[in-house]
Design an enzyme around this catalytic site. Structure first.
Site, PDB file in Angstrom:
ATOM      1  N   GLU A 184      17.580 -53.242  62.506  1.00  0.00           N
ATOM      2  CA  GLU A 184      18.365 -52.149  61.929  1.00  0.00           C
ATOM      3  C   GLU A 184      17.512 -51.240  61.039  1.00  0.00           C
ATOM      4  O   GLU A 184      17.505 -50.027  61.208  1.00  0.00           O
ATOM      5  CB  GLU A 184      19.528 -52.736  61.129  1.00  0.00           C
ATOM      6  CG  GLU A 184      20.342 -51.664  60.422  1.00  0.00           C
ATOM      7  CD  GLU A 184      21.562 -52.226  59.709  1.00  0.00           C
ATOM      8  OE1 GLU A 184      21.816 -53.439  59.795  1.00  0.00           O
ATOM      9  OE2 GLU A 184      22.272 -51.417  59.065  1.00  0.00           O
ATOM     10  N   GLU A 217      32.536 -54.533  52.417  1.00  0.00           N
ATOM     11  CA  GLU A 217      32.520 -53.293  53.195  1.00  0.00           C
ATOM     12  C   GLU A 217      33.878 -53.029  53.847  1.00  0.00           C
ATOM     13  O   GLU A 217      33.960 -52.746  55.044  1.00  0.00           O
ATOM     14  CB  GLU A 217      31.387 -53.334  54.230  1.00  0.00           C
ATOM     15  CG  GLU A 217      30.030 -53.527  53.562  1.00  0.00           C
ATOM     16  CD  GLU A 217      28.833 -53.458  54.491  1.00  0.00           C
ATOM     17  OE1 GLU A 217      28.965 -53.850  55.657  1.00  0.00           O
ATOM     18  OE2 GLU A 217      27.764 -53.009  54.024  1.00  0.00           O
ATOM     19  N   ASP A 265      19.925 -55.881  51.761  1.00  0.00           N
ATOM     20  CA  ASP A 265      20.353 -55.767  53.155  1.00  0.00           C
ATOM     21  C   ASP A 265      19.182 -55.569  54.117  1.00  0.00           C
ATOM     22  O   ASP A 265      18.986 -54.460  54.610  1.00  0.00           O
ATOM     23  CB  ASP A 265      21.350 -54.597  53.272  1.00  0.00           C
ATOM     24  CG  ASP A 265      22.140 -54.647  54.572  1.00  0.00           C
ATOM     25  OD1 ASP A 265      21.946 -55.595  55.348  1.00  0.00           O
ATOM     26  OD2 ASP A 265      22.949 -53.738  54.792  1.00  0.00           O
TER      27      ASP A 265
HETATM   28  C1  GCU Z   1      24.758 -53.985  57.123  1.00  0.00           C
HETATM   29  C2  GCU Z   1      25.019 -53.221  58.386  1.00  0.00           C
HETATM   30  C3  GCU Z   1      26.466 -53.275  58.778  1.00  0.00           C
HETATM   31  C4  GCU Z   1      26.926 -54.723  58.830  1.00  0.00           C
HETATM   32  C5  GCU Z   1      26.622 -55.406  57.515  1.00  0.00           C
HETATM   33  C6  GCU Z   1      26.919 -56.898  57.505  1.00  0.00           C
HETATM   34  O1  GCU Z   1      25.338 -53.325  56.036  1.00  0.00           O
HETATM   35  O2  GCU Z   1      24.615 -51.874  58.224  1.00  0.00           O
HETATM   36  O3  GCU Z   1      26.604 -52.650  60.020  1.00  0.00           O
HETATM   37  O4  GCU Z   1      28.257 -54.808  59.127  1.00  0.00           O
HETATM   38  O5  GCU Z   1      25.273 -55.268  57.210  1.00  0.00           O
HETATM   39  O6  GCU Z   1      25.975 -57.654  57.474  1.00  0.00           O
HETATM   40  O7  GCU Z   1      28.061 -57.287  57.488  1.00  0.00           O
END
Ligand code: GCU
Length: 643
Positions: A364, A257, A336
């Protein structure tokens, strides 16, 4: 003001004991805390049934295991352990049992941890915000400063009382000032924070920016084979440990990400993790490397790339390639933290690696601490998976217990710490479950309701029943049959069925007018066969795949008949109407409890249930309408579906 939750020793009538004896001369901080808790929690009364004694008894070897025992004989409750941690845990347990009236002559129990590392991960940012936080602001950081106040100690007590022994303070997405946590800017204040947790037996950890060298004035590369970069880390680790000697190590999110990682340099995940592992090894530290690595720039037109496969494809070939002090932290499912996912196949594929299971207490995707969702049954399903599936996996065992369990915290600076007071049971229960994988989720719920809300009798039973129903209920009113991700993009609360459908995140449902689901069999991405063969064959067969995961593994027509005997479309209608009705019943039940607990808790939670009812209604109607519009098949029962 803030709640002391299960450590509010004034909520229930104080337990009385004849005397408290300490057969330990050690004056270490853990022992001092154990004594202090006993003194605070119990009243001395010569008429009382029991006396309590805390006895440190070495079992002769150097085993400092955290195990402890409680035995009641001749009106004396003896807490015994060879370690200070064990005595502190034993003191909390004894207090709990006394408060619940659960100790009597003849009581004898040994408490042994299921896994050595039991960790909470905070996703707190230096500005005080919390990534995926649903209960206020951070109580660790504010305006780029570290906070140490009386809540800090209260939190350490909460953690120790549920036998958590490791804590990571900052968000895995390490940006801006958080990169500087490993610099002189923060060492002094971090030490103050660490000291408090350390004094309760909790090892402090930090999340690390993989590209720190480039941001902290080191070499302008993060190539794990670059000699200059390697020496920069060797020196950095020496500096860090000189300043933060109690540090347990680092949690690292790399190549995920948008975070930097070894892929940039054509290196693999083990190359990156091992470079850090070797640099930290002389100081006894651990590198906890997250396996949450996938392509978040996917094209929705592309049906071959499968986010579910990503971690397996990147990591499983590296089994056995990691340094001994490198731990791989794997989310419970391959995508996730959805309300329903299969277990991550990595748990079967990496027997030669230290594996940590990562759960998410923060809700979440499971209602954001507005909706009630008691998560212990979900986590227990994962931990008990090998036993449940033994007949399919022929001798394969999940490797979770060998290394540890971590969970993303759901706590913040709200008065009740977790937004929804009942979400506190997920936090409380996670610790007890990490200690004992077989803990009884019903008993945990009962304890929590009694200790925190002061409930008893039928009122307690009603709330407990709701808690135990709440995960299945949420599964009914949200995305159906394991398909997942029909949520509002970015926020992840409330329905938006196509919200992610044409986006880059690799989370699609592929619904058209004939059918729905993702083909993860041989004709699709074959993710099903990342599992041990028999298990994979089961998932790959639409007749054998469990109903609740059908759309995770298969694209099927709406008229496909499930093992339940219903068609997919009828299941969608039924489960959504049912889920919504169950939430309305939760609200009604809650309303019937007025006067049975503190008004502020009652009213605050009532408002949550009202919001949950609105949310469940929206899910129910949007999902039913969406699929009715797609396929034109009416509800067999003729209920109202908006067109
Ligand atoms: C999910 C979440 C993110 C977080 C990520 C992670 O995608 O939405 O906010 O950073 O998990 O576990 O790193």
């Amino acid at each position: 003001m803030y709640s002391k939750l299960w450590l509010d020793y004034e909520r229930l009538p104080k337990a009385k004991v004849k005397s408290i004896q300490f057969d330990s001369n050690e004056e270490s901080s853990l022992i001092l805390h154990a004594k202090e808790e006993l003194r605070q929690a119990l009243d001395i009364d010569s008429e009382a049934d029991f006396s309590v004694s805390l006895t440190q008894e070495s079992n002769g070897d150097t085993d400092k295991s955290e195990a402890f025992s409680i035995e009641v004989k001749d009106h004396s409750a003896k807490i015994q352990s060879s370690s200070e941690e064990g005595l502190l845990y034993g003191a909390y347990e004894c207090i709990k049992l006394l408060r619940l009236g659960a100790l009597a002559d003849g009581f004898k129990k040994n408490y042994v941890p299921s896994t050595p590392l039991r960790m909470i991960n905070h996703w707190d940012n230096m500005d005080g915000s919390i990534e995926r936080g649903y209960s206020g602001k951070s109580f660790f950081f504010r305006d780029e400063k570290i906070i140490v106040d009386e809540r800090t100690e209260m939190y350490a007590r909460f953690l120790a009382s549920i036998r958590i022994n490791a804590l990571c303070f900052n968000n895995v997405n390490v940006v801006g000032p958080a990169t500087e946590l490993i610099s002189s800017r923060y060492y002094e204040d971090l030490n103050k924070l660490f000291e408090i947790f350390q004094s309760y037996g909790i090892k402090p950890y930090l999340s690390l920016n993989y590209a720190s060298s480039m941001e902290l004035g080191g070499p302008n590369t993060a190539d794990p084979y670059d000699p200059e970069h390697i020496s920069w880390w060797e020196e950095k680790m020496a500096e860090i440990y000189q300043n933060l000697p109690s540090l347990g190590g680092f949690v690292v999110k790399a190549d995920s990400e948008g975070r930097p990682g070894p892929f940039t340099y054509g290196r693999n995940q083990a190359d990156g993790a091992n470079m850090l592992g070797r640099a930290i090894a002389p100081f006894g530290g651990k590198i906890i490397w997250r396996a949450f690595v996938y392509n978040c720039q996917q094209d929705w037109r592309d049906h071959r790339t499968d986010r579910a496969r990503a971690a397996y494809d990147y990591f499983s070939p590296l089994d056995g390639a990691f340094e001994p002090n490198v731990y791989l932290q794997i989310k419970n499912g391959p995508i996730d933290f959805q309300v329903r996912e299969p277990i991550s196949p990595l748990f079967f594929a990496m027997a030669k690696t230290n594996l940590i299971l990562e759960c998410q207490i923060a809700q979440e995707y499971t209602g954001q601490q507005i909706d009630l969702c008691y998560l212990l049954p979900m986590w227990k399903e994962i931990l008990n998976f090998p036993a449940d599936m033994a007949s399919h996996t022929v001798g394969q065992r999940v490797a979770i217990p060998s290394a540890g369990i971590a969970a993303v915290a759901n706590t913040g600076d709200d008065w009740n710490w977790t937004g929804h007071i009942l979400a506190g049971a997920n936090f409380y229960g996670f610790g007890l479950l990490a200690w004992d994988f077989d803990v009884d989720e019903k008993q945990v719920a009962e304890e929590y309701l009694s200790l925190v809300l002061g409930l008893e009798g039928p009122a307690l039973a009603k709330v407990k029943d709701m808690m135990l129903m709440s995960w299945p209920t949420m599964e009914k009113y949200t995305a159906p049959l394991g398909v997942g991700f029909m949520v509002t993009p970015h926020y992840h609360y409330g329905p938006n069925i196509d919200g992610y459908e044409y986006d880059r995140w690799g989370t699609y449902h592929r619904a058209d007018w004939k059918g729905i689901g993702i083909d993860r069999t041989e004709t699709g991405t074959d993710y099903a066969h990342t599992y041990p063969e028999a298990l994979g064959d089961m998932y790959a067969d639409p007749e054998k795949c469990p109903d609740n995961l059908l759309l995770f593994f298969h694209h099927v027509p709406y008229t496909h008949v499930l093992q339940s005997g219903k068609t997919v479309i009828q299941h969608i209608y039924d489960s959504h109407f049912e889920g919504y009705a169950e939430v309305l019943a939760f609200l009604e039940t809650w309303n019937s409890l007025e006067g049975q607990m503190d008004d502020d808790i009652f009213l605050h939670t009532k408002e949550r249930f009202e919001r949950q009812a609105a949310n469940a209604r929206e899910w129910c109607d949007q999902i039913n309408t969406y699929f009715y519009r797609k396929c034109g098949i009416p509800d067999e029962k003729g209920r109202k579906i908006y067109t």
